[in-house]
Design an enzyme around this catalytic site. Structure first.
Site, PDB file in Angstrom:
ATOM      1  N   GLY A  44     -20.157  -5.942 -31.119  1.00 52.29           N
ATOM      2  CA  GLY A  44     -19.206  -5.306 -31.421  1.00 52.29           C
ATOM      3  C   GLY A  44     -19.419  -3.814 -31.897  1.00 52.29           C
ATOM      4  N   GLN A  49     -18.978   4.164 -36.639  1.00 43.78           N
ATOM      5  CA  GLN A  49     -20.137   4.160 -36.555  1.00 43.78           C
ATOM      6  C   GLN A  49     -20.762   5.011 -35.542  1.00 43.78           C
ATOM      7  OE1 GLN A  49     -19.908  -0.717 -35.469  1.00 43.78           O
ATOM      8  NE2 GLN A  49     -22.062  -0.338 -36.458  1.00 43.78           N
ATOM      9  N   CYS A  88     -25.788  -5.744 -38.048  1.00 39.40           N
ATOM     10  CA  CYS A  88     -24.858  -4.503 -37.771  1.00 39.40           C
ATOM     11  C   CYS A  88     -25.721  -3.315 -37.299  1.00 39.40           C
ATOM     12  CB  CYS A  88     -24.268  -3.900 -39.162  1.00 39.40           C
ATOM     13  SG  CYS A  88     -23.155  -2.465 -38.916  1.00 39.40           S
ATOM     14  N   LEU A  89     -25.312  -2.751 -35.999  1.00 38.02           N
ATOM     15  CA  LEU A  89     -26.065  -1.498 -35.374  1.00 38.02           C
ATOM     16  C   LEU A  89     -26.341  -0.547 -36.303  1.00 38.02           C
ATOM     17  CD1 LEU A  89     -24.453  -1.653 -31.806  1.00 38.02           C
ATOM     18  CD2 LEU A  89     -26.828  -2.558 -32.295  1.00 38.02           C
ATOM     19  N   HIS A 130     -15.258  -7.987 -38.958  1.00 36.75           N
ATOM     20  CA  HIS A 130     -16.539  -7.239 -39.126  1.00 36.75           C
ATOM     21  C   HIS A 130     -16.270  -6.062 -38.825  1.00 36.75           C
ATOM     22  CE1 HIS A 130     -20.923  -6.281 -39.397  1.00 36.75           C
ATOM     23  NE2 HIS A 130     -20.505  -5.179 -38.811  1.00 36.75           N
ATOM     24  N   GLU A 131     -15.834  -5.678 -37.581  1.00 36.24           N
ATOM     25  CA  GLU A 131     -15.279  -4.293 -37.249  1.00 36.24           C
ATOM     26  C   GLU A 131     -14.227  -3.829 -37.921  1.00 36.24           C
ATOM     27  OE1 GLU A 131     -17.911  -3.185 -35.528  1.00 36.24           O
ATOM     28  OE2 GLU A 131     -18.813  -4.932 -35.032  1.00 36.24           O
ATOM     29  N   HIS A 134     -15.285  -2.172 -40.693  1.00 38.69           N
ATOM     30  CA  HIS A 134     -15.642  -0.518 -40.562  1.00 38.69           C
ATOM     31  C   HIS A 134     -14.620   0.311 -40.628  1.00 38.69           C
ATOM     32  CE1 HIS A 134     -19.797  -1.098 -39.800  1.00 38.69           C
ATOM     33  NE2 HIS A 134     -19.607  -2.061 -38.856  1.00 38.69           N
TER      34      HIS A 134
END
Ligand code: NI
Length: 165
Positions: A44, A49, A88-89, A130-131, A134
């Protein structure tokens, strides 16, 4: 490939704004986000991000089709919750057990402006929540208690210093 903003970058804590136009710029962004996510072995990725404060995120969970969510709205979350180890990236090498609703109903538009509604559970529901966080400037480490968060940030700082993250 787009630059992925990491923990410590202010943009990750800002609220993203609605996408006004479903134009080529949006489709180019989505395409670049998929490349960036796959390069990072992510499942994701949200636009903030990669430095774009717009309400856009994508998912590609194993066994599911690649999905695009523009201007998403969470319509319903289950009372039942579950715990899963998230990463997470934007916070590489850091993982933590996070409690979230087990299922979610979301409404959004795809990159061509087509509206849809989706019932998700399991890992897809997890990624969606989660996304979506963000887009509101919330990271998964904001969902653990202060003491644990402090420990995770410290661990991340140490990994960055050692060149692992
Ligand atoms: Ni993330």
């Amino acid at each position: 490939m787009l630059k992925i903003y990491k923990l410590g970058d202010e943009i990750l804590h800002k609220k993203a704004s609605m996408v006004p136009d479903f134009d080529q710029t949006l489709r180019d962004l989505v395409e670049a986000m998929f490349e960036t996510m796959h390069q990072g072995d992510g499942i994701g990725l949200a636009a903030p991000q990669v430095g774009v404060l717009k309400r856009v995120f994508i998912s590609n969970v194993t066994g599911d089709e690649p999905r695009v969510f523009i201007n998403p709205e969470i319509l319903r979350t289950s009372i039942e919750q579950s715990t899963y180890e998230e990463g997470c990236l934007s916070i590489p090498e850091i993982y933590a057990d996070i409690l979230r609703p087990s299922a979610v109903t979301i409404q959004a538009w795809n990159e061509r402006g087509k509206p849809f509604r989706l019932d998700a559970e399991g890992l897809l529901a997890r990624v969606i929540l989660h996304e979506n966080d963000h887009l509101n400037g919330i990271l998964f480490i904001d969902r653990v208690n202060a003491k644990k968060r402090k420990r995770l940030v410290k661990l991340y700082d140490r990994k960055v210093k050692n060149g692992c993250a």
